[in-house]
Design a protein around this motif. Structure first.
Motif, short mmCIF file in Angstrom:
data_model
loop_
_atom_site.label_atom_id
_atom_site.label_comp_id
_atom_site.label_asym_id
_atom_site.label_seq_id
_atom_site.Cartn_x
_atom_site.Cartn_y
_atom_site.Cartn_z
N ALA A 42 -16.41 16.06 67.73
CA ALA A 42 -16.36 17.35 67.04
C ALA A 42 -15.47 18.35 67.78
CB ALA A 42 -17.77 17.91 66.88
N ALA A 43 -15.59 18.35 69.10
CA ALA A 43 -14.79 19.30 69.90
C ALA A 43 -13.30 18.97 69.83
CB ALA A 43 -15.27 19.28 71.35
N GLU A 44 -12.99 17.68 69.78
CA GLU A 44 -11.59 17.25 69.78
C GLU A 44 -11.02 17.06 68.38
OE1 GLU A 44 -9.69 16.95 72.47
OE2 GLU A 44 -11.36 17.63 73.72
N GLY A 45 -11.89 17.15 67.36
CA GLY A 45 -11.43 16.92 65.99
C GLY A 45 -11.02 15.49 65.75
N LYS A 46 -11.78 14.54 66.35
CA LYS A 46 -11.45 13.12 66.23
C LYS A 46 -12.46 12.43 65.29
CE LYS A 46 -8.14 13.19 69.35
NZ LYS A 46 -6.73 12.97 68.96
N PRO A 47 -12.04 12.03 64.10
CA PRO A 47 -12.96 11.36 63.17
C PRO A 47 -13.46 10.04 63.74
CG PRO A 47 -10.99 12.11 62.03
CD PRO A 47 -10.72 12.25 63.50
N LEU A 48 -14.70 9.69 63.35
CA LEU A 48 -15.35 8.47 63.82
C LEU A 48 -15.68 7.57 62.64
CD1 LEU A 48 -17.94 10.06 66.30
CD2 LEU A 48 -15.83 8.85 66.94
N ASP A 49 -15.42 6.29 62.82
CA ASP A 49 -15.83 5.27 61.84
C ASP A 49 -17.19 4.74 62.29
OD1 ASP A 49 -16.13 3.16 60.10
OD2 ASP A 49 -14.64 1.89 61.09
N LEU A 50 -18.27 5.19 61.65
CA LEU A 50 -19.62 4.74 62.00
C LEU A 50 -19.89 3.39 61.36
CD1 LEU A 50 -19.78 7.80 62.66
CD2 LEU A 50 -22.14 7.75 61.84
N VAL A 77 -28.47 12.11 64.37
CA VAL A 77 -27.58 13.07 65.02
C VAL A 77 -26.59 13.55 63.96
CG1 VAL A 77 -25.93 13.46 66.88
CG2 VAL A 77 -27.81 11.82 67.19
N SER A 78 -26.50 14.87 63.81
CA SER A 78 -25.59 15.45 62.82
C SER A 78 -24.16 15.46 63.34
CB SER A 78 -26.02 16.88 62.48
OG SER A 78 -25.73 17.74 63.57
N GLY A 79 -23.23 15.87 62.48
CA GLY A 79 -21.84 15.98 62.88
C GLY A 79 -21.59 17.09 63.89
N ARG A 80 -22.60 17.92 64.15
CA ARG A 80 -22.52 18.93 65.21
C ARG A 80 -22.95 18.37 66.57
NH1 ARG A 80 -24.60 21.86 60.77
NH2 ARG A 80 -23.44 23.77 60.29
N GLY A 81 -23.49 17.13 66.56
CA GLY A 81 -24.03 16.57 67.78
C GLY A 81 -25.45 17.04 68.05
N GLU A 82 -26.19 17.43 67.00
CA GLU A 82 -27.57 17.90 67.13
C GLU A 82 -28.55 16.83 66.68
OE1 GLU A 82 -26.52 22.60 66.13
OE2 GLU A 82 -27.35 21.28 64.58
N ILE A 83 -29.58 16.60 67.48
CA ILE A 83 -30.64 15.65 67.11
C ILE A 83 -31.64 16.36 66.20
CG2 ILE A 83 -32.45 14.13 67.97
CD1 ILE A 83 -30.99 14.06 70.65
N PHE A 84 -32.03 15.71 65.12
CA PHE A 84 -33.08 16.28 64.28
C PHE A 84 -33.88 15.15 63.63
CE2 PHE A 84 -29.69 15.47 61.32
CZ PHE A 84 -30.28 15.21 60.10
#
Length: 408
Positions: A21-29, A137-144
């Motif tokens: 998220a900080a680097e703007g790098k998309p991830l293939d989950l 984990v959301s796209g913000r890097g938050e656990i919920f």
């Protein structure tokens, strides 16, 4: 090949997503990649492999729930449940072979992400009806967390249903709780031979409306029946209509006799018991008759059951060489077509939309899946709502961007 991160736990997932998220790098989950050919091609230079997040964390047979990591192979989970005479009632299919993958590689997380359900879906519900809760984990890097570990749970928004069928575009799942049910003591399948599509749909509708509690309703035209699990009893290339009954021995025996009485005027009848019955429904669940040839285009159509024959008739007229079979009493059509650059999308979607249904492109080459909408195009209002939901969970658009919609 994209650079791959392989987290060992939730903390690692958080670290990777926060960096992305900080680097703007998309991830293939992804998990074990058994369904990598489903959906649009990945648009990411980095991959987040969640396959190591596997294993059962808590299984309470008496409570009919199991909590586990999403990377757990379905084959392993089903084996453990069978030891307690229980099952996943939504009957998740093993679709990997449709894309040339080995059988048995699918994970529970993959079934959730694609909202996959088998022949029992019209009776037991879809995958989304069996997911009770999750940690993610959301796209913000938050656990919920959402939902819970009980069948009846009130927590406001029904987030478990939202992540089913999201193809990893909203969150990275790290823990899930699903509902399980007792496995049936006995299974029988009544077969009716020689019906055309319209006759078969009428017979399936009559069985569905009867008090016999059928758990599988499918129809295989003659060509499909000849190379399926009923090929050896298909009576010289005749079509086969299959109706499954499950439950206790006494109940199944009585209901089977009643169902035969109901259907005797429709055509010649036969029965499959135990292993043969299980084999047939496993093949239907996995669309095994369409594994080969791999180059053929494969669609999955959802329509009103009574509309199925009209839809396939239009498609057959426009596309020579079309093949199909019906599941869910005619409401689900697996459709195999010769390969072309546009996957015959205009003909298929035109036929389906005229009857209020929708179509999903299951298999085609990467160029076709990049050019043709894989999922049913949404109306503008729904598209805007979908975009707002995506932005709420993944504001930087780093989780499987473009997997479902081009440019998103």
């Amino acid at each position: 090949m994209p650079e791959t991160f392989i987290p060992a736990g939730t903390t690692d997932v958080v670290d990777v997503i926060r960096w992305a998220a900080a680097e703007g790098k998309p991830l293939d989950l992804h998990g074990r990649r058994s369904k990598a050919g489903f959906g649009r091609p990945a648009q990411s230079e980095y991959a987040l492999d969640l396959g190591r997040l596997a294993g059962v964390l808590d299984y309470e047979p008496a409570e009919l729930i199991v909590t586990l990591r999403p990377g757990t192979p379905l084959a392993d989970l089903e084996k453990q449940l069978a030891a307690s005479n229980q099952m996943l009632a939504f009957e998740p299919p093993d679709l990997g072979p449709l894309w040339g993958q080995p059988a048995g590689r699918g994970t529970l997380g993959g079934a959730i992400g694609c909202n996959l359900s088998g022949p029992r879906r019209f009776k037991a519900g879809a995958m989304r009806d069996h997911l009770l809760g999750f940690t993610a984990v959301s796209g913000r890097g938050e656990i919920f967390k959402a939902g819970g570990k009980v069948v009846k749970n009130v927590t406001g928004y029904d987030l478990p249903k939202l992540v089913c069928g999201a193809f990893g575009t909203l969150v990275a799942l790290t823990e899930v709780t699903v509902k399980v049910l007792p496995a049936p003591e006995k299974t029988r399948t009544v077969l009716v031979f020689g019906l055309d599509d319209e006759q078969a749909v009428r017979a399936l509708a009559a069985a569905a409306a009867s008090p016999n509690e059928v758990s599988g309703l499918a129809h295989l035209p003659a060509g499909i029946a000849a190379r399926s699990g009923v090929g050896y009893v298909a009576q010289a290339g005749r079509a086969v209509t299959a109706l499954r009954l499950e439950g206790t021995d006494i109940s199944v025996t009585a209901r089977c006799a009643a169902l035969r009485d109901l259907l005797q005027s429709h055509g010649a009848l036969e029965e499959l018991h135990s292993m043969n019955s299980a084999w047939l429904w496993r093949e239907l669940r996995d669309a095994a008759c369409f594994v080969l040839p791999q180059e053929r285009v494969l669609w999955r159509l959802s329509v009103a059951p009574t509309a199925g024959p009209a839809v396939t008739a239009v498609i057959a007229q426009g596309v020579p060489g079309a093949e199909w079979f019906y599941d869910w009493a005619g409401g689900l059509i697996w459709l195999s077509l010769p390969p072309v650059a546009d996957a015959h999308a205009a003909i298929v979607r035109g036929a389906v939309e005229n009857h209020g249904g929708h179509a999903t492109l299951i298999r085609a080459d990467a160029a076709t899946r990049a050019a043709v909408p894989v999922f049913e195009p949404q109306p503008l209002a729904l598209m805007a709502l979908t975009a707002r939901v995506k932005a709420g969970f993944d504001p930087m658009n780093i989780l499987n961007p473009g997997r479902m919609v081009a440019g998103v």
